[in-house]
Design a protein around this motif. Structure first.
Motif: not given
Length: 370
Positions: A2, A63, A65-69, A72, A76-78, A155
């Motif tokens: 990512a 973010r 990748g495309e995920r806004d963290v 988070v 859960d952020r990998d 990731q």
């Protein structure tokens, strides 16, 4: 894998007069090894901890990748993080330390054993799997911490000054191992350090911070050859760049008894007051015969002989006395031929190689030279 994106990320600590991180913009490409570097207190670790979810984001977005963290939870952020102090469990073996996160995640035991064994082979830890951390050297503990991150197959890798506790020789070998391992695994990595040598030798790109603000992001060579401002110029490079504030005279600047000429493009961009910051690296100086046009005299105070290199430290001399200069530091550093080093107290003449000088505005500190 990512990408990592910081979108105008800001962090203000309660009761603080200024921002710890101010409108931080950065994008780390998929599989890239990016090093975040700067002096202590510049906000680099805070930026890393915001990406990990260990610090609150006051404004902006993070973010992966495309995920806004941005909001988070860390779990859960990998991501996997390698800390400065290793953070190993002293009562667990190397194998159990490396597989601990997988155990918590309730991964089957045979899968944990397989992953740990694979990573131990990569890191050369196979003979040490049954040992406890107290029976390991600093370099071995660092490899265990790396292994614990790798077995998770995240990731993103986050590394917060992981080599700070190692001795100088071990730092050199370990940073090589980390860089080659990251290239092999291809995992997006953000690495934080205050050591610019680490930054220059490890990163695909390097981001330089000062007082919570991003100064420049570029390849190590571009940072070195074309720093965008005087801070980056002075921070990147070892020994540091010689720098000073000078007034333009006769199409150049006076350094000691010499006038160093500037090219037309640089002169055309000069501010109205005619003051500039001139920088020249130790390796940009060459020893010249006395009286050579553009050469200035340096009275040698210290010679540092390193075998393959030699550095001369001295002060500008003018008419037999110390010169009145605009140098930020009272000394000039020059790299010389290690086979022909001058003696302490000797005066040598030095000339800046044409086109190797760096010119910045004295007002804005931004780069003027091409």
């Amino acid at each position: 894998m990512a990408t990592i994106t910081f979108d105008k990320v800001t962090r203000r600590y309660p009761g603080a007069d200024k921002l710890a991180v101010d409108s931080f913009d950065l994008e780390v490409g998929d599989g890239e090894f990016l090093v975040l570097v700067g002096p202590s207190g510049c906000g680099k670790s805070t930026a890393l901890r915001m990406l990990a979810g260990l610090e609150h984001v006051s404004a902006g977005a993070v973010r992966i990748g495309e995920r806004d963290v941005t909001h988070v939870p860390p779990k859960d952020r990998d991501i996997a993080m390698v800390f400065q102090n290793y953070a190993l469990y002293p009562h667990l073996s190397v194998a159990d330390n490396m597989g601990f996160a997988l155990t918590i995640a309730k991964v089957p035991k045979d899968e944990i054993a397989r992953r740990v064994k694979e990573v131990a082979k990569i890191l050369g830890l196979e003979p040490l799997l049954e040992r406890k951390p107290k029976a390991l050297s600093g370099g071995q503990r660092q490899r265990v911490a790396m292994g614990r991150a790798i077995v998770r197959q995240p990731q993103v890798f986050l590394m917060d000054e992981p080599l700070s506790n190692l001795d100088a020789k071990l730092r050199v070998s370990t940073r090589t191992q980390i860089a080659s391992l990251q290239a092999r695994l291809g995992i997006t990595t953000l690495y934080v350090t205050h050591d610019q040598t680490e930054a220059m030798t490890m990163g695909d790109r390097v981001a330089v911070m000062k007082d919570g603000v991003m100064q420049q992001v570029d390849t190590p060579m571009n940072l070195y050859q074309k720093p965008v401002n005087s801070f980056v110029a002075g921070f990147i490079g070892s020994p540091a760049m010689n720098m000073g504030t000078f007034t333009i005279i006769d199409g150049g600047v006076r350094v000691g008894d010499a006038v160093v000429p500037l090219n037309r493009e640089t002169l055309s961009e000069l501010p109205a007051d005619g003051k500039i910051i001139l920088g020249f690296r130790p390796e940009s100086l060459q020893v010249a015969p006395e009286g050579t046009p553009g050469a200035f005299p340096l009275r040698v105070r210290l010679v540092e002989e390193l075998g393959s290199d030699a550095f001369v430290y001295g002060e500008l001399a003018q008419d037999g006395a110390p010169a009145q200069t605009g140098l930020i530091s009272e000394q000039v550093i020059a790299r010389v031929d290690p086979r022909h080093t001058p003696k302490k107290g000797q005066t040598v003449w030095l000339k800046i190689r044409a086109g190797s000088e760096h010119v910045f505005s004295a007002e804005t500190e931004k780069r003027l030279s091409a």
